[in-house]
Design a protein around this motif. Structure first.
Motif, PDB file in Angstrom:
ATOM      1  N   SER A 215       0.823  -1.215   0.000  1.00  0.00           N
ATOM      2  CA  SER A 215       0.000   0.000   0.000  1.00  0.00           C
ATOM      3  C   SER A 215       0.851   1.256   0.000  1.00  0.00           C
ATOM      4  O   SER A 215       0.412   2.320  -0.452  1.00  0.00           O
ATOM      5  CB  SER A 215      -0.943   0.005   1.201  1.00  0.00           C
ATOM      6  OG  SER A 215      -0.210   0.021   2.413  1.00  0.00           O
ATOM      7  N   ALA A 216       2.093   1.170   0.530  1.00  0.00           N
ATOM      8  CA  ALA A 216       2.999   2.318   0.501  1.00  0.00           C
ATOM      9  C   ALA A 216       3.626   2.509  -0.877  1.00  0.00           C
ATOM     10  O   ALA A 216       3.994   3.616  -1.255  1.00  0.00           O
ATOM     11  CB  ALA A 216       4.095   2.149   1.548  1.00  0.00           C
ATOM     12  N   LEU A 217       3.731   1.405  -1.632  1.00  0.00           N
ATOM     13  CA  LEU A 217       4.401   1.457  -2.925  1.00  0.00           C
ATOM     14  C   LEU A 217       3.464   1.747  -4.092  1.00  0.00           C
ATOM     15  O   LEU A 217       3.909   2.207  -5.146  1.00  0.00           O
ATOM     16  CB  LEU A 217       5.128   0.134  -3.190  1.00  0.00           C
ATOM     17  CG  LEU A 217       6.304  -0.184  -2.270  1.00  0.00           C
ATOM     18  CD1 LEU A 217       6.865  -1.559  -2.590  1.00  0.00           C
ATOM     19  CD2 LEU A 217       7.391   0.877  -2.396  1.00  0.00           C
ATOM     20  N   ALA A 218       2.171   1.466  -3.924  1.00  0.00           N
ATOM     21  CA  ALA A 218       1.227   1.644  -5.036  1.00  0.00           C
ATOM     22  C   ALA A 218      -0.193   1.725  -4.504  1.00  0.00           C
ATOM     23  O   ALA A 218      -0.487   1.192  -3.430  1.00  0.00           O
ATOM     24  CB  ALA A 218       1.361   0.490  -6.031  1.00  0.00           C
ATOM     25  N   PRO A 219      -1.105   2.345  -5.244  1.00  0.00           N
ATOM     26  CA  PRO A 219      -2.491   2.485  -4.788  1.00  0.00           C
ATOM     27  C   PRO A 219      -3.378   1.308  -5.192  1.00  0.00           C
ATOM     28  O   PRO A 219      -4.599   1.411  -5.120  1.00  0.00           O
ATOM     29  CB  PRO A 219      -2.947   3.762  -5.493  1.00  0.00           C
ATOM     30  CG  PRO A 219      -2.194   3.748  -6.785  1.00  0.00           C
ATOM     31  CD  PRO A 219      -0.854   3.132  -6.470  1.00  0.00           C
TER      32      PRO A 219
ATOM     33  N   VAL B 226      -1.507  15.005  -1.005  1.00  0.00           N
ATOM     34  CA  VAL B 226      -2.224  13.774  -0.649  1.00  0.00           C
ATOM     35  C   VAL B 226      -1.187  12.841  -0.027  1.00  0.00           C
ATOM     36  O   VAL B 226      -0.249  12.420  -0.711  1.00  0.00           O
ATOM     37  CB  VAL B 226      -2.873  13.118  -1.885  1.00  0.00           C
ATOM     38  CG1 VAL B 226      -3.598  11.835  -1.476  1.00  0.00           C
ATOM     39  CG2 VAL B 226      -3.829  14.088  -2.560  1.00  0.00           C
ATOM     40  N   LEU B 227      -1.328  12.549   1.249  1.00  0.00           N
ATOM     41  CA  LEU B 227      -0.279  11.840   1.988  1.00  0.00           C
ATOM     42  C   LEU B 227      -0.257  10.358   1.646  1.00  0.00           C
ATOM     43  O   LEU B 227      -0.736   9.503   2.386  1.00  0.00           O
ATOM     44  CB  LEU B 227      -0.472  12.050   3.496  1.00  0.00           C
ATOM     45  CG  LEU B 227      -0.221  13.473   3.992  1.00  0.00           C
ATOM     46  CD1 LEU B 227      -0.560  13.599   5.467  1.00  0.00           C
ATOM     47  CD2 LEU B 227       1.225  13.885   3.741  1.00  0.00           C
ATOM     48  N   GLN B 228       0.321  10.062   0.495  1.00  0.00           N
ATOM     49  CA  GLN B 228       0.506   8.689   0.042  1.00  0.00           C
ATOM     50  C   GLN B 228       1.942   8.546  -0.434  1.00  0.00           C
ATOM     51  O   GLN B 228       2.341   9.188  -1.419  1.00  0.00           O
ATOM     52  CB  GLN B 228      -0.487   8.373  -1.083  1.00  0.00           C
ATOM     53  CG  GLN B 228      -1.940   8.433  -0.627  1.00  0.00           C
ATOM     54  CD  GLN B 228      -2.916   8.472  -1.791  1.00  0.00           C
ATOM     55  OE1 GLN B 228      -2.657   9.102  -2.820  1.00  0.00           O
ATOM     56  NE2 GLN B 228      -4.047   7.817  -1.634  1.00  0.00           N
ATOM     57  N   PRO B 229       2.749   7.725   0.237  1.00  0.00           N
ATOM     58  CA  PRO B 229       4.189   7.668  -0.068  1.00  0.00           C
ATOM     59  C   PRO B 229       4.513   7.354  -1.519  1.00  0.00           C
ATOM     60  O   PRO B 229       5.516   7.855  -2.050  1.00  0.00           O
ATOM     61  CB  PRO B 229       4.692   6.562   0.868  1.00  0.00           C
ATOM     62  CG  PRO B 229       3.701   6.510   1.985  1.00  0.00           C
ATOM     63  CD  PRO B 229       2.386   6.864   1.373  1.00  0.00           C
ATOM     64  N   TRP B 230       3.688   6.558  -2.179  1.00  0.00           N
ATOM     65  CA  TRP B 230       4.005   6.174  -3.554  1.00  0.00           C
ATOM     66  C   TRP B 230       4.019   7.365  -4.506  1.00  0.00           C
ATOM     67  O   TRP B 230       4.597   7.291  -5.598  1.00  0.00           O
ATOM     68  CB  TRP B 230       3.017   5.118  -4.053  1.00  0.00           C
ATOM     69  CG  TRP B 230       1.577   5.464  -3.917  1.00  0.00           C
ATOM     70  CD1 TRP B 230       0.742   5.154  -2.886  1.00  0.00           C
ATOM     71  CD2 TRP B 230       0.786   6.199  -4.857  1.00  0.00           C
ATOM     72  NE1 TRP B 230      -0.521   5.652  -3.111  1.00  0.00           N
ATOM     73  CE2 TRP B 230      -0.522   6.299  -4.320  1.00  0.00           C
ATOM     74  CE3 TRP B 230       1.044   6.786  -6.101  1.00  0.00           C
ATOM     75  CZ2 TRP B 230      -1.556   6.950  -4.981  1.00  0.00           C
ATOM     76  CZ3 TRP B 230       0.016   7.446  -6.762  1.00  0.00           C
ATOM     77  CH2 TRP B 230      -1.265   7.520  -6.200  1.00  0.00           C
ATOM     78  N   ARG B 231       3.419   8.488  -4.088  1.00  0.00           N
ATOM     79  CA  ARG B 231       3.412   9.666  -4.953  1.00  0.00           C
ATOM     80  C   ARG B 231       4.818  10.251  -5.132  1.00  0.00           C
ATOM     81  O   ARG B 231       5.053  11.013  -6.079  1.00  0.00           O
ATOM     82  CB  ARG B 231       2.461  10.716  -4.399  1.00  0.00           C
ATOM     83  CG  ARG B 231       0.991  10.310  -4.518  1.00  0.00           C
ATOM     84  CD  ARG B 231       0.062  11.361  -3.957  1.00  0.00           C
ATOM     85  NE  ARG B 231      -1.326  10.993  -4.158  1.00  0.00           N
ATOM     86  CZ  ARG B 231      -2.038  11.282  -5.245  1.00  0.00           C
ATOM     87  NH1 ARG B 231      -1.485  11.981  -6.227  1.00  0.00           N
ATOM     88  NH2 ARG B 231      -3.295  10.895  -5.355  1.00  0.00           N
ATOM     89  N   LEU B 232       5.741   9.915  -4.250  1.00  0.00           N
ATOM     90  CA  LEU B 232       7.112  10.401  -4.412  1.00  0.00           C
ATOM     91  C   LEU B 232       7.786   9.822  -5.645  1.00  0.00           C
ATOM     92  O   LEU B 232       8.811  10.343  -6.097  1.00  0.00           O
ATOM     93  CB  LEU B 232       7.931  10.064  -3.162  1.00  0.00           C
ATOM     94  CG  LEU B 232       7.586  10.863  -1.897  1.00  0.00           C
ATOM     95  CD1 LEU B 232       8.345  10.300  -0.701  1.00  0.00           C
ATOM     96  CD2 LEU B 232       7.906  12.336  -2.085  1.00  0.00           C
ATOM     97  N   ALA B 233       7.222   8.749  -6.199  1.00  0.00           N
ATOM     98  CA  ALA B 233       7.788   8.165  -7.418  1.00  0.00           C
ATOM     99  C   ALA B 233       7.699   9.127  -8.602  1.00  0.00           C
ATOM    100  O   ALA B 233       8.356   8.910  -9.626  1.00  0.00           O
ATOM    101  CB  ALA B 233       7.080   6.852  -7.750  1.00  0.00           C
ATOM    102  N   THR B 234       6.923  10.194  -8.469  1.00  0.00           N
ATOM    103  CA  THR B 234       6.855  11.185  -9.552  1.00  0.00           C
ATOM    104  C   THR B 234       8.198  11.881  -9.779  1.00  0.00           C
ATOM    105  O   THR B 234       8.375  12.572 -10.790  1.00  0.00           O
ATOM    106  CB  THR B 234       5.784  12.248  -9.247  1.00  0.00           C
ATOM    107  OG1 THR B 234       5.999  12.778  -7.933  1.00  0.00           O
ATOM    108  CG2 THR B 234       4.377  11.636  -9.305  1.00  0.00           C
TER     109      THR B 234
END
Length: 266
Positions: A138-142, A218-226
């Motif tokens: 869940s931290a890596l993808a939605p 939006v506090l979702q760690p996977w968004r840092l992949a941008t």
């Protein structure tokens, strides 16, 4: 005065104004913070908005902030967006559409090279995710559940195309790769490195770091992949000399991801 003599300047003659120095990194960072805080405030207000209008138009709020804040800086300096990678000579001027046409062609070529690799990586990633611990996945993808590939387009495709081009890609590319990346590089013109034919100046990496961090509204760690597509958009801006190609690739990338999500998880 004899022929050949150089006339002395009149004491009251006004010297041409010196070009304004580029915005320093602290101004770039503070302007970014204003945009992120403004979007965060809008998101919080949307939680108590009974109409739901604000929550449904947060992308529009972001677009306004990403254009209005740097535009105010440029107006204060007497500059235009043409100095920051926006090819615009007026809607009736064919030079505008030639420039955007070249940018679109370069962007499409870039997508043709990159998208097959990204599609294969997405498929492999989707297959791996269900086998990871739930908290990690869940931290890596939605995404949740087992992917089942069935090709389909996302819903309301026409609206999605307009939103991705005009509300998402264009404002973000103007803010990050147009205004911020250009200003940062001009502040230290001797600093940088050449990568595959593009000169990546000072602040190139910091621009992409802030681009990724801005998605944490939006506090979702996977968004840092941008951060990683930001590197490609930034490279394209320098390689092509404008934001036209990055806008096209940014929008098409988001549409491609939406298509993959609909095909694997729809």
């Amino acid at each position: 005065m004899r022929s050949g003599d150089v006339p002395e300047p009149r004491p009251d003659a006004a010297a041409p104004p010196a070009p304004a120095p580029p915005d320093p990194p602290r101004v770039l960072a503070s302007t970014w913070a204003k945009a992120v805080l403004g979007l965060t405030a809008a998101k919080l207000l949307s939680l108590v908005d009974p109409t739901g209008l604000l929550g449904g138009n947060l992308a529009g709020v972001a677009a306004f902030l990403f254009i209005a804040l740097p535009d105010a800086r440029l107006r204060a300096r007497g500059e235009g967006w043409d100095h920051y990678g926006l090819p615009w000579h007026g809607a009736a001027d064919p030079r505008t559409w030639r420039a955007w046409g070249r940018g679109a062609a370069r962007g499409l070529l870039f997508c043709a090279l990159i998208f097959p690799l990204f599609g294969a990586a997405f498929w492999a990633y989707a297959e791996i995710l269900p086998h990871l611990p739930r908290g990690l996945s869940s931290a890596l993808a939605p995404y949740a559940g087992t992917p089942r590939f069935a090709p389909r387009l996302p819903d309301r495709l026409a609206v999605l195309v307009v939103v991705q081009v005009l509300v998402v890609a264009l404002p973000e590319e103007l803010f990050y790769r147009g205004w911020m990346q250009t200003s940062w590089a001009r502040g230290a013109p001797a600093s940088g490195v050449s990568v595959l034919g593009a000169w990546l100046g000072a602040g190139f990496l910091w621009t992409q770091v802030l681009f990724a961090a801005g998605h944490l509204v939006v506090l979702q760690p996977w968004r840092l992949a941008t951060f990683f597509p930001g590197l490609l958009f930034g490279w394209l801006r320098e390689r092509t000399g404008s934001v036209a190609a990055p806008v096209v690739v940014h929008a098409l990338s988001n549409l491609f991801i939406a298509t993959l999500e609909a095909s694997f998880y729809g």
